[in-house]
Write an enzyme that holds these catalytic residues in place. Structure first.
Site, mmCIF file in Angstrom:
data_model
loop_
_atom_site.group_PDB
_atom_site.id
_atom_site.type_symbol
_atom_site.label_atom_id
_atom_site.label_comp_id
_atom_site.label_asym_id
_atom_site.label_seq_id
_atom_site.Cartn_x
_atom_site.Cartn_y
_atom_site.Cartn_z
ATOM 1 N N LYS A 13 10.147 -0.111 -40.403
ATOM 2 C CA LYS A 13 11.125 1.036 -40.322
ATOM 3 C C LYS A 13 12.391 0.869 -40.215
ATOM 4 O O LYS A 13 13.312 1.310 -40.679
ATOM 5 C CB LYS A 13 10.503 2.280 -39.196
ATOM 6 C CG LYS A 13 8.740 2.471 -39.352
ATOM 7 C CD LYS A 13 8.449 3.345 -38.330
ATOM 8 C CE LYS A 13 8.835 2.887 -36.878
ATOM 9 N NZ LYS A 13 7.897 1.827 -36.362
ATOM 10 N N ARG A 88 6.732 10.630 -32.885
ATOM 11 C CA ARG A 88 5.319 9.718 -32.668
ATOM 12 C C ARG A 88 4.237 10.216 -32.040
ATOM 13 O O ARG A 88 3.612 9.608 -31.667
ATOM 14 C CB ARG A 88 5.966 8.752 -31.445
ATOM 15 C CG ARG A 88 6.585 7.290 -32.018
ATOM 16 C CD ARG A 88 7.297 6.346 -31.006
ATOM 17 N NE ARG A 88 7.116 5.200 -31.315
ATOM 18 C CZ ARG A 88 8.224 4.340 -31.703
ATOM 19 N NH1 ARG A 88 9.291 5.069 -32.115
ATOM 20 N NH2 ARG A 88 8.059 2.953 -32.156
ATOM 21 N N ARG A 127 9.657 -11.641 -34.302
ATOM 22 C CA ARG A 127 10.996 -11.113 -33.825
ATOM 23 C C ARG A 127 10.795 -11.524 -32.377
ATOM 24 O O ARG A 127 11.995 -11.706 -31.812
ATOM 25 C CB ARG A 127 10.546 -9.487 -33.881
ATOM 26 C CG ARG A 127 12.121 -9.174 -33.273
ATOM 27 C CD ARG A 127 12.131 -7.378 -33.711
ATOM 28 N NE ARG A 127 11.131 -6.584 -32.912
ATOM 29 C CZ ARG A 127 10.879 -5.343 -33.195
ATOM 30 N NH1 ARG A 127 11.553 -4.746 -34.166
ATOM 31 N NH2 ARG A 127 9.956 -4.828 -32.635
ATOM 32 N N ARG A 133 12.723 -9.466 -27.451
ATOM 33 C CA ARG A 133 12.851 -8.180 -27.014
ATOM 34 C C ARG A 133 11.657 -7.815 -26.160
ATOM 35 O O ARG A 133 10.724 -8.275 -26.248
ATOM 36 C CB ARG A 133 12.767 -7.167 -28.018
ATOM 37 C CG ARG A 133 13.501 -5.856 -28.153
ATOM 38 C CD ARG A 133 13.168 -5.082 -29.304
ATOM 39 N NE ARG A 133 12.216 -4.246 -29.824
ATOM 40 C CZ ARG A 133 12.069 -3.236 -30.686
ATOM 41 N NH1 ARG A 133 12.676 -3.356 -31.642
ATOM 42 N NH2 ARG A 133 10.974 -2.388 -30.653
ATOM 43 N N ARG A 144 1.450 -0.710 -27.685
ATOM 44 C CA ARG A 144 2.097 -0.257 -28.849
ATOM 45 C C ARG A 144 1.158 0.013 -29.940
ATOM 46 O O ARG A 144 1.239 1.263 -30.556
ATOM 47 C CB ARG A 144 3.298 -0.859 -29.352
ATOM 48 C CG ARG A 144 4.288 -0.924 -28.176
ATOM 49 C CD ARG A 144 5.463 -1.979 -28.398
ATOM 50 N NE ARG A 144 6.135 -1.761 -29.421
ATOM 51 C CZ ARG A 144 6.706 -3.062 -30.094
ATOM 52 N NH1 ARG A 144 6.766 -3.925 -29.483
ATOM 53 N NH2 ARG A 144 7.358 -2.888 -31.216
#
Ligand code: B4P
Length: 192
Positions: A13, A88, A127, A133, A144
């Protein structure tokens, strides 16, 4: 053009929104980025949000709606926007629908990026290695993905029922996925 990108964490996204914003000449509004900016600024809101985000859970609907109303009050959204990371859950989908109706800017398209779960996990691991992160840790990613299945997936049916959903295959190179999205939204792009 008013567009919302839907999809699981790691579906692309944020990646595609960054490209679409140049193509469509409308701002990219990422609720994840807005929250990370609050965390970086050390604001009260950022302090409240950080622990929740690091665990991979959803920050409260009230905080998100306030942040979004504030962002939509800025003049750069008048010609449209690409929304990424919101809604969400169904409460957020209803709140957004109400907000956009109030400001006379109904959604043109909801684009769902479809990616199999093993690929989602690989991308986020990539990532995590590259950027570190805090919410890309394996435990947070598990949460998640679970939150996505239980709370966010019903949002897809919300947009399907409203006749706004278009599903795009999110597997492939960045260019391939980008071209599929552009094709999926082309009738509205021509109108501007
Ligand atoms: P987000 O920032 O929205 O994080 P995300 O779901 O992981 O998506 P993102 O857009 O960053 O990643 P992308 O798929 O592009 O949210 C973070 C947290 O903020 C949430 O967990 C929550 O706590 C909070 N939050 C945000 N919005 C909220 C809301 N509305 N309500 C409550 N809480 C909220 O990319 C992932 C990786 O895949 C990248 O490394 C990218 O390079 C790679 N990738 C993308 N496309 C690829 C492709 N085609 N091929 C290979 N790799 C690809």
């Amino acid at each position: 053009m008013r567009l919302v990108l839907l999809g699981a964490p790691g579906s692309g996204k944020g990646t595609q929104a960054a490209r679409l914003k140049d193509h469509l000449q409308v701002p990219h509004i990422s609720t994840g980025d807005l929250l990370r900016a609050e965390v970086a600024a050390g604001s009260d809101l950022g302090r409240q949000a950080k622990a929740v985000m690091d665990r991979g859970e959803l920050v409260s609907d009230g905080i998100l709606l306030g942040m979004l109303e504030d962002r939509f009050s800025r003049p750069d959204t008048r010609n449209g926007f690409i929304l990424d990371g919101y809604p969400r859950n169904l409460a957020q989908a209803d709140a957004l629908d109400g907000l956009l109706t109030r400001i006379g800017q109904p959604m043109d398209y909801a684009v769902q990026l479809e990616v199999p779960v093993d690929l989602l996990v690989d991308r986020i691991a990539g990532r995590a290695a590259a950027e570190g992160r805090a919410d890309d840790s394996p435990e947070s990613v598990r949460t998640r993905l679970k939150v996505y299945d239980t709370q966010t997936a019903p949002v897809i049916e919300f947009y399907r029922a409203h006749g706004q959903l278009t599903v795009v295959n999110g597997v492939g190179s960045l260019d391939e996925v980008f071209n599929r999205i552009v094709e999926a939204i082309s009738p509205a792009t021509e109108v501007g």
